[in-house]
Design a protein around this motif. Sequence first.
Motif, mmCIF file in Angstrom:
data_model
loop_
_atom_site.group_PDB
_atom_site.id
_atom_site.type_symbol
_atom_site.label_atom_id
_atom_site.label_comp_id
_atom_site.label_asym_id
_atom_site.label_seq_id
_atom_site.Cartn_x
_atom_site.Cartn_y
_atom_site.Cartn_z
ATOM 1 N N GLY A 165 0.921 -1.088 -0.155
ATOM 2 C CA GLY A 165 0.103 -0.220 0.058
ATOM 3 C C GLY A 165 0.938 1.487 0.405
ATOM 4 N N LEU A 166 0.812 2.206 1.019
ATOM 5 C CA LEU A 166 1.439 3.376 1.293
ATOM 6 C C LEU A 166 2.735 3.402 1.867
ATOM 7 C CD1 LEU A 166 -1.161 5.805 2.787
ATOM 8 C CD2 LEU A 166 -1.601 5.155 0.491
ATOM 9 N N MET A 167 3.194 2.139 2.065
ATOM 10 C CA MET A 167 4.427 1.644 2.305
ATOM 11 C C MET A 167 5.398 1.834 1.313
ATOM 12 S SD MET A 167 4.548 0.942 5.328
ATOM 13 C CE MET A 167 3.400 0.638 6.952
ATOM 14 N N ARG A 168 5.097 1.063 0.391
ATOM 15 C CA ARG A 168 5.738 1.374 -0.912
ATOM 16 C C ARG A 168 5.788 1.895 -1.984
ATOM 17 N NH1 ARG A 168 11.126 1.436 -0.876
ATOM 18 N NH2 ARG A 168 11.628 0.382 0.969
ATOM 19 N N GLY A 169 5.610 2.901 -2.255
ATOM 20 C CA GLY A 169 4.439 3.585 -3.475
ATOM 21 C C GLY A 169 5.353 4.085 -4.455
ATOM 22 N N ILE A 227 4.144 10.716 -0.545
ATOM 23 C CA ILE A 227 3.305 12.803 -0.342
ATOM 24 C C ILE A 227 5.218 12.133 1.345
ATOM 25 C CG2 ILE A 227 2.952 14.205 0.914
ATOM 26 C CD1 ILE A 227 -0.050 12.713 0.157
ATOM 27 N N MET A 228 6.031 13.003 0.910
ATOM 28 C CA MET A 228 6.942 13.092 1.059
ATOM 29 C C MET A 228 7.480 14.768 1.893
ATOM 30 S SD MET A 228 10.837 13.584 0.820
ATOM 31 C CE MET A 228 11.668 11.643 -0.485
ATOM 32 N N LYS A 229 7.634 15.305 2.985
ATOM 33 C CA LYS A 229 8.471 16.204 3.026
ATOM 34 C C LYS A 229 9.657 16.403 2.867
ATOM 35 C CE LYS A 229 9.999 18.346 6.770
ATOM 36 N NZ LYS A 229 11.592 18.079 7.327
ATOM 37 N N ILE A 283 10.119 -0.284 10.907
ATOM 38 C CA ILE A 283 9.362 0.486 9.623
ATOM 39 C C ILE A 283 10.103 2.233 8.387
ATOM 40 C CG2 ILE A 283 7.534 1.844 7.752
ATOM 41 C CD1 ILE A 283 6.254 -0.010 10.124
ATOM 42 N N GLU A 284 11.727 2.484 8.169
ATOM 43 C CA GLU A 284 11.764 3.601 7.825
ATOM 44 C C GLU A 284 10.446 5.043 6.993
ATOM 45 O OE1 GLU A 284 15.456 3.697 4.962
ATOM 46 O OE2 GLU A 284 14.359 6.553 5.025
ATOM 47 N N VAL A 285 10.671 5.329 8.561
ATOM 48 C CA VAL A 285 9.312 6.838 8.017
ATOM 49 C C VAL A 285 9.867 8.240 7.798
ATOM 50 C CG1 VAL A 285 7.270 5.821 9.422
ATOM 51 C CG2 VAL A 285 9.534 7.281 10.996
ATOM 52 N N SER A 286 11.317 8.677 8.547
ATOM 53 C CA SER A 286 12.473 9.222 8.083
ATOM 54 C C SER A 286 13.397 9.231 7.967
ATOM 55 C CB SER A 286 12.116 10.323 8.890
ATOM 56 O OG SER A 286 12.017 10.456 10.191
ATOM 57 N N GLN A 287 14.195 9.953 7.438
ATOM 58 C CA GLN A 287 16.179 9.885 6.927
ATOM 59 C C GLN A 287 16.830 11.583 7.383
ATOM 60 O OE1 GLN A 287 17.721 7.393 4.409
ATOM 61 N NE2 GLN A 287 19.840 7.974 5.770
ATOM 62 N N VAL A 288 17.074 11.671 7.668
ATOM 63 C CA VAL A 288 18.448 13.238 8.346
ATOM 64 C C VAL A 288 19.484 12.720 7.263
ATOM 65 C CG1 VAL A 288 16.455 13.699 9.606
ATOM 66 C CG2 VAL A 288 18.762 12.771 10.640
ATOM 67 N N SER A 300 3.063 9.818 3.744
ATOM 68 C CA SER A 300 1.901 9.240 3.133
ATOM 69 C C SER A 300 2.051 7.515 4.413
ATOM 70 C CB SER A 300 1.725 8.260 2.335
ATOM 71 O OG SER A 300 3.003 8.711 1.240
ATOM 72 N N ARG A 301 4.196 6.897 3.658
ATOM 73 C CA ARG A 301 4.708 5.789 4.726
ATOM 74 C C ARG A 301 4.000 6.207 6.121
ATOM 75 N NH1 ARG A 301 10.166 3.533 4.009
ATOM 76 N NH2 ARG A 301 9.343 2.961 1.807
ATOM 77 N N THR A 302 4.504 7.357 7.109
ATOM 78 C CA THR A 302 3.517 7.799 8.634
ATOM 79 C C THR A 302 2.659 7.581 8.451
ATOM 80 O OG1 THR A 302 5.329 9.055 8.430
ATOM 81 C CG2 THR A 302 3.814 8.866 10.069
HETATM 82 P P1 ATP Z 1 13.769 3.463 1.102
HETATM 83 O O1 ATP Z 1 15.104 2.335 1.925
HETATM 84 O O2 ATP Z 1 12.157 2.897 2.064
HETATM 85 O O3 ATP Z 1 13.226 3.201 -0.451
HETATM 86 P P2 ATP Z 1 14.854 5.044 1.179
HETATM 87 O O4 ATP Z 1 15.914 5.395 2.151
HETATM 88 O O5 ATP Z 1 15.106 5.420 -0.589
HETATM 89 O O6 ATP Z 1 13.617 4.754 1.273
HETATM 90 P P3 ATP Z 1 14.198 8.680 1.282
HETATM 91 O O7 ATP Z 1 15.421 8.857 -0.192
HETATM 92 O O8 ATP Z 1 15.302 8.196 2.440
HETATM 93 O O9 ATP Z 1 14.289 7.420 0.898
HETATM 94 O O10 ATP Z 1 13.415 9.361 1.059
HETATM 95 C C1 ATP Z 1 12.225 10.084 2.517
HETATM 96 C C2 ATP Z 1 11.411 9.222 3.383
HETATM 97 O O11 ATP Z 1 10.465 9.300 2.029
HETATM 98 C C3 ATP Z 1 12.057 7.460 4.066
HETATM 99 O O12 ATP Z 1 12.184 8.278 5.487
HETATM 100 C C4 ATP Z 1 10.673 6.872 3.696
HETATM 101 O O13 ATP Z 1 9.827 7.415 4.769
HETATM 102 C C5 ATP Z 1 9.475 8.080 2.365
HETATM 103 N N1 ATP Z 1 9.472 6.533 1.673
HETATM 104 C C6 ATP Z 1 11.001 6.734 0.732
HETATM 105 N N2 ATP Z 1 10.413 6.250 -0.113
HETATM 106 C C7 ATP Z 1 9.180 5.800 -0.215
HETATM 107 C C8 ATP Z 1 8.176 4.788 -1.584
HETATM 108 N N3 ATP Z 1 8.399 4.252 -2.415
HETATM 109 N N4 ATP Z 1 7.327 5.042 -0.721
HETATM 110 C C9 ATP Z 1 6.073 5.831 0.157
HETATM 111 N N5 ATP Z 1 7.456 5.986 1.172
HETATM 112 C C10 ATP Z 1 8.734 6.671 1.228
#
Ligand code: ATP
Length: 571
Positions: free
Chosen positions: A152-156, A160-162, A407-412, A447-449
């Motif tokens: 679903g929204l986990m890996r779309g 939506i990203m901030k 579940i990775e929701v965000s990253q800095v 959206s993943r959050t």
């Molecule tokens: P992942 O390892 O899960 O593919 P990522 O490390 O590539 O994620 P980032 O580039 O760090 O993702 O993007 C910031 C945030 O955007 C992530 O922490 C995640 O919450 C969200 N995100 C990334 N890819 C997706 C996706 N395909 N669908 C929904 N959310 C996503």
Amino acid sequence: MKTFAKMSTTYAPTLKEDPAEAELASHKLLLRAGMIRKTAAGLYSYLPLAWRSLLKIETVIREEMEAIGAQEMLVPMVTPGELWHESGRWEKYGPELMRMQDRHEREFCLGPTHEETFTDLVRNELRSYKQLPVTLYQIQDKFRDEMRPRFGLMRGREFIMKDAYSFDATVEGMQRSYNDQKDAYARICERCGLRALPVVADSGQIGGDTSVEFMAVADAGEAELVWCDCGFAADTEAATAGIAVVEGASGDLEKVLTPDCATIADLAAFLGVPEAGTRKALAIVTGEGKPAVVFVPGDHEMNDVKAEHAFGEFHLMSDEEIEYYGLVKVFIGPIGLPEGIAAYADESLRNSAWWVVGANEKDNHYVHANLGRDFAMADDAWVDVATAQEGDACPRCGKPLHGARGIEVSQVFQLGTKYSEAMGATFMDEDGKEKPFQMGCYGIGVSRTLQAVVEQHHDEHGIVWPVCVAPYEVEIVPLDAKGVVWETAERLGSELVGAGLEVVVDDRKERAGVKFADADLMGYPYQVILGKRGVSNGVAEVKDRATGERTEVALDEVAAWLAGKVLPQRA
Ligand code: ATP
Ligand code: MG
């Protein structure tokens, strides 16, 4: 004027059965509760209820960004290819980047992230150190043509990203901007009701972290984590945990026949020693093309990501390669290795004297092999390659680590001058010199959050929204769609709205059972149930969705009672 919403006209098409396409509980529930719908693989529509929750998450984000002085804006989702050529990512990014051409055959892509656009935006107009630091952010749809969009929204593919970008004059400034964002991200998770662990994704040369991922703890998570009560948390791929090595028994070097011991488990059982007391040997060819063997504790795995740091683009030897280099599969050890094969071992084995190892002879192992007496390791043979696991010693405090999935929701990230240098984004510093910006970038999957919240907050009946992100805080469930019960529902609805609550009334002409089931499925934190008898006695039954607790509350006290519960729980 604010009023309550009505279920009869709310577009929330529920499903009775679990949709076959969904594996995760959160994905099933969002579909079943009529909150999201799939348009195509990895492309989802947010229906009105989910959208209300999403906007609440965005509000929390906006408040936390404002509190640290980050400024919201918006750049185009479509990005000119030339910017990506400048940063070098047009070639590097691969098929996840949705590329396209306009009618003049100019290259563009749908932004999967926007470092290039923001760097380009400031490079000619943010000119002086006096204007720094600046942090800009947006909340926007991103597009990544994921190989396997799922959950679903986990890996779309569209999500939506901030995303925020900071521009500083100095490394210390960048670290301050980074720490501000990191702290804000922790508060955002908490305010959205998420239990999340800040996991060090990358550490810098001077010890501090340069990238942290916030991992919502959930069994369905894709990441494997270890964490400790002392506050330490890490992705097992990145964790350098002080693996507590089980010492083998001391004694004279002895060669023992170990036929039929194809696995570590077989060997440990056969010799009557713990698996941890044995040593696993992996035969590899390093990135430089050199043959080598790597020893790790028998109960641990070699981690590919770590091994790549140590050996470059290595590969595990094929059976043919093992034979070619004179090694004996399953029976590889440090004593009597064929000429030209380098030996490496995990850091954790440095202090282990007694090893159980292969004898480099078919069907034979050595017990009591002593490091120093029977074999030696070169000074540069110690490498950090073992995957940390539950039970290993915490590198910070030494206590045993807990395991979890996340579940990775965000990253800095601290980016430094990676993009500013590549794209010539400079400013005039105090000393009169042109310098590239020190940058940071910060992303939250909005959206993943949303779905991660559902993954953490549900039961067998449906979603259990935390108040802070619930589409509505209270649902009034009149068991009669007419007469005094209905009139009470309408009056109470207005009263609750007047008390500042977000209210939906289930005004549908449905059976009580249907209404109860939907209320639980949609997960409103409080249900106010109005029946004929209760109303004639002047009471309502209020159900707390999270605890299941039911309380009889006098009708004229319901508003104050609920306000007292709900308002303190708002994010
Ligand atoms: P992942 O390892 O899960 O593919 P990522 O490390 O590539 O994620 P980032 O580039 O760090 O993702 O993007 C910031 C945030 O955007 C992530 O922490 C995640 O919450 C969200 N995100 C990334 N890819 C997706 C996706 N395909 N669908 C929904 N959310 C996503
Ligand atoms: Mg990430």
